[in-house]
Scaffold this motif. Structure first.
Motif, PDB file in Angstrom:
ATOM      1  N   SER A 267      22.395 -17.833  42.241  1.00 33.69           N
ATOM      2  CA  SER A 267      22.656 -19.211  41.822  1.00 33.69           C
ATOM      3  C   SER A 267      21.511 -19.804  41.008  1.00 33.69           C
ATOM      4  O   SER A 267      21.736 -20.668  40.158  1.00 33.69           O
ATOM      5  N   CYS A 268      20.282 -19.339  41.268  1.00 33.11           N
ATOM      6  CA  CYS A 268      19.138 -19.893  40.544  1.00 33.11           C
ATOM      7  C   CYS A 268      17.962 -18.933  40.616  1.00 33.11           C
ATOM      8  O   CYS A 268      17.962 -17.970  41.402  1.00 33.11           O
ATOM      9  N   ALA A 269      16.966 -19.193  39.782  1.00 35.60           N
ATOM     10  CA  ALA A 269      15.797 -18.314  39.718  1.00 35.60           C
ATOM     11  C   ALA A 269      14.552 -19.133  39.428  1.00 35.60           C
ATOM     12  O   ALA A 269      14.612 -20.182  38.782  1.00 35.60           O
ATOM     13  N   SER A 270      13.426 -18.638  39.925  1.00 36.86           N
ATOM     14  CA  SER A 270      12.144 -19.279  39.665  1.00 36.86           C
ATOM     15  C   SER A 270      11.131 -18.198  39.327  1.00 36.86           C
ATOM     16  O   SER A 270      11.119 -17.127  39.949  1.00 36.86           O
ATOM     17  N   ALA A 271      10.281 -18.469  38.337  1.00 38.03           N
ATOM     18  CA  ALA A 271       9.285 -17.494  37.887  1.00 38.03           C
ATOM     19  C   ALA A 271       7.889 -17.924  38.354  1.00 38.03           C
ATOM     20  O   ALA A 271       7.726 -18.858  39.142  1.00 38.03           O
ATOM     21  N   THR A 272       6.877 -17.245  37.863  1.00 41.37           N
ATOM     22  CA  THR A 272       5.493 -17.572  38.198  1.00 41.37           C
ATOM     23  C   THR A 272       4.841 -18.309  37.037  1.00 41.37           C
ATOM     24  O   THR A 272       5.361 -18.344  35.922  1.00 41.37           O
ATOM     25  N   TYR A 273       3.679 -18.890  37.308  1.00 44.71           N
ATOM     26  CA  TYR A 273       2.952 -19.593  36.258  1.00 44.71           C
ATOM     27  C   TYR A 273       1.456 -19.556  36.544  1.00 44.71           C
ATOM     28  O   TYR A 273       1.022 -19.352  37.680  1.00 44.71           O
ATOM     29  N   GLY A 274       0.678 -19.724  35.487  1.00 45.45           N
ATOM     30  CA  GLY A 274      -0.776 -19.750  35.614  1.00 45.45           C
ATOM     31  C   GLY A 274      -1.343 -20.958  34.901  1.00 45.45           C
ATOM     32  O   GLY A 274      -0.613 -21.774  34.323  1.00 45.45           O
ATOM     33  N   PHE A 275      -2.684 -21.060  34.930  1.00 43.58           N
ATOM     34  CA  PHE A 275      -3.376 -22.188  34.319  1.00 43.58           C
ATOM     35  C   PHE A 275      -4.283 -21.706  33.193  1.00 43.58           C
ATOM     36  O   PHE A 275      -4.865 -20.623  33.270  1.00 43.58           O
ATOM     37  N   PHE A 276      -4.422 -22.526  32.159  1.00 40.50           N
ATOM     38  CA  PHE A 276      -5.310 -22.196  31.061  1.00 40.50           C
ATOM     39  C   PHE A 276      -6.764 -22.287  31.522  1.00 40.50           C
ATOM     40  O   PHE A 276      -7.167 -23.313  32.065  1.00 40.50           O
TER      41      PHE A 276
END
Length: 286
Positions: free
Chosen positions: A145-154
């Protein structure tokens, strides 16, 4: 070693008047070429007073590589700076939402989206070129039904690459443990996408200050699984809005204190939860 986002950082954080005309015109041309009349996915950029970040976000979006047809639209949350002008210069359709909050802005985007899938995009965030195609490959799997990915910071002069990497590793480990029983709590709005048909049946909450995407993910669980995409080619990059400008160590300590409260929640499934009083819009307005 060069990073995929380095060139976008040459204008990230700068006022629109400092952005070269060539960047604006080339972004507009590429965005127009991406727009489909019959999109499979709607990429919805929300912004509130994001003059110094929005153009960099749109520049990155204009260079995505996706074999599926998409549309890119914007929502201006009644900004007071040049955000609306940047949208106009980009050539993408955009809408003004006069009620202020991410919930209202995302709801506005969903009301105008034509795609079967809906992508949240925060205007202070940059997304790698393969992000949308790889996320769609997951979203189109049966039972999702839905998806979430990862993220980082500059990294910058106050936040080293190594310290940020250690912070992200600890954060991602916690989110991985948490997702077994409480996957909705591991969803992050800046890297969230879902089946729009399901989303329209479960409208965005606008009575809370934060957590509108986690609430949407919780509601979508009845339609299918929440999938987490940990492919580094899907890792978005953002500024420090989610951790503040303090040191990485201080951010880590603060995060530990917050998560330590009610830590037992991660071991039990639920189909509802009680909102903290300080997260209710009505209490903030009083």
């Amino acid at each position: 070693m060069a990073n995929w986002y380095d060139k976008y950082m040459t204008i990230y954080g700068r006022p629109f008047s400092d952005v070269p005309d060539q960047v604006v015109s080339e972004t507009r041309r590429r965005l127009a070429a991406l727009q489909s009349k019959v999109p499979l996915a709607s990429i919805v950029v929300i912004a509130y007073n994001e003059e110094t970040h929005l153009q960099a976000c749109l520049w990155a979006l204009s260079e995505i590589r996706c074999k599926y047809p998409v549309e890119i639209i914007g929502v201006d949350n009644d900004s007071k700076d040049r955000t609306a002008e940047i949208y106009r210069q980009s050539g993408i359709p955009f809408y003004t939402e006069y009620e202020h909050s991410c919930g209202y802005a995302r709801r506005c985007g969903l009301q105008h989206a034509r795609g079967r899938y809906y992508f949240d995009v925060d205007s202070d965030t940059l997304y790698p070129p393969e992000y949308y195609e790889r996320m769609l490959n997951v979203l189109m799997q049966p039972g999702v039904s839905c998806a979430s990915a990862t993220y980082g910071f500059f990294p910058d002069e106050n936040h080293s690459r190594l310290s940020l990497r250690l912070f992200e590793m600890c954060r991602d480990l916690f989110l991985w443990v948490q997702h077994f029983k409480r996957p909705e709590l591991s969803v992050r709005g800046l890297v969230f996408a879902y089946n729009a048909d399901y989303g329209r049946k479960e409208p965005y909450r606008v009575d809370i200050i934060r957590g509108e995407d986690g609430s949407m993910a919780l509601a979508l669980k009845k339609y299918g699984k929440i999938k987490f995409v940990r492919d580094r080619r899907c890792k978005a990059m953002t500024g420090y809005g989610t951790i503040g400008q303090q040191s990485v160590w201080r951010s880590f300590c603060n995060a530990m204190k917050v998560q330590a409260k009610g830590i037992g929640r991660i071991f039990h499934k639920t189909d509802h939860y009680e909102d903290a009083a300080d997260n209710l819009v009505k209490n903030r307005q009083q």
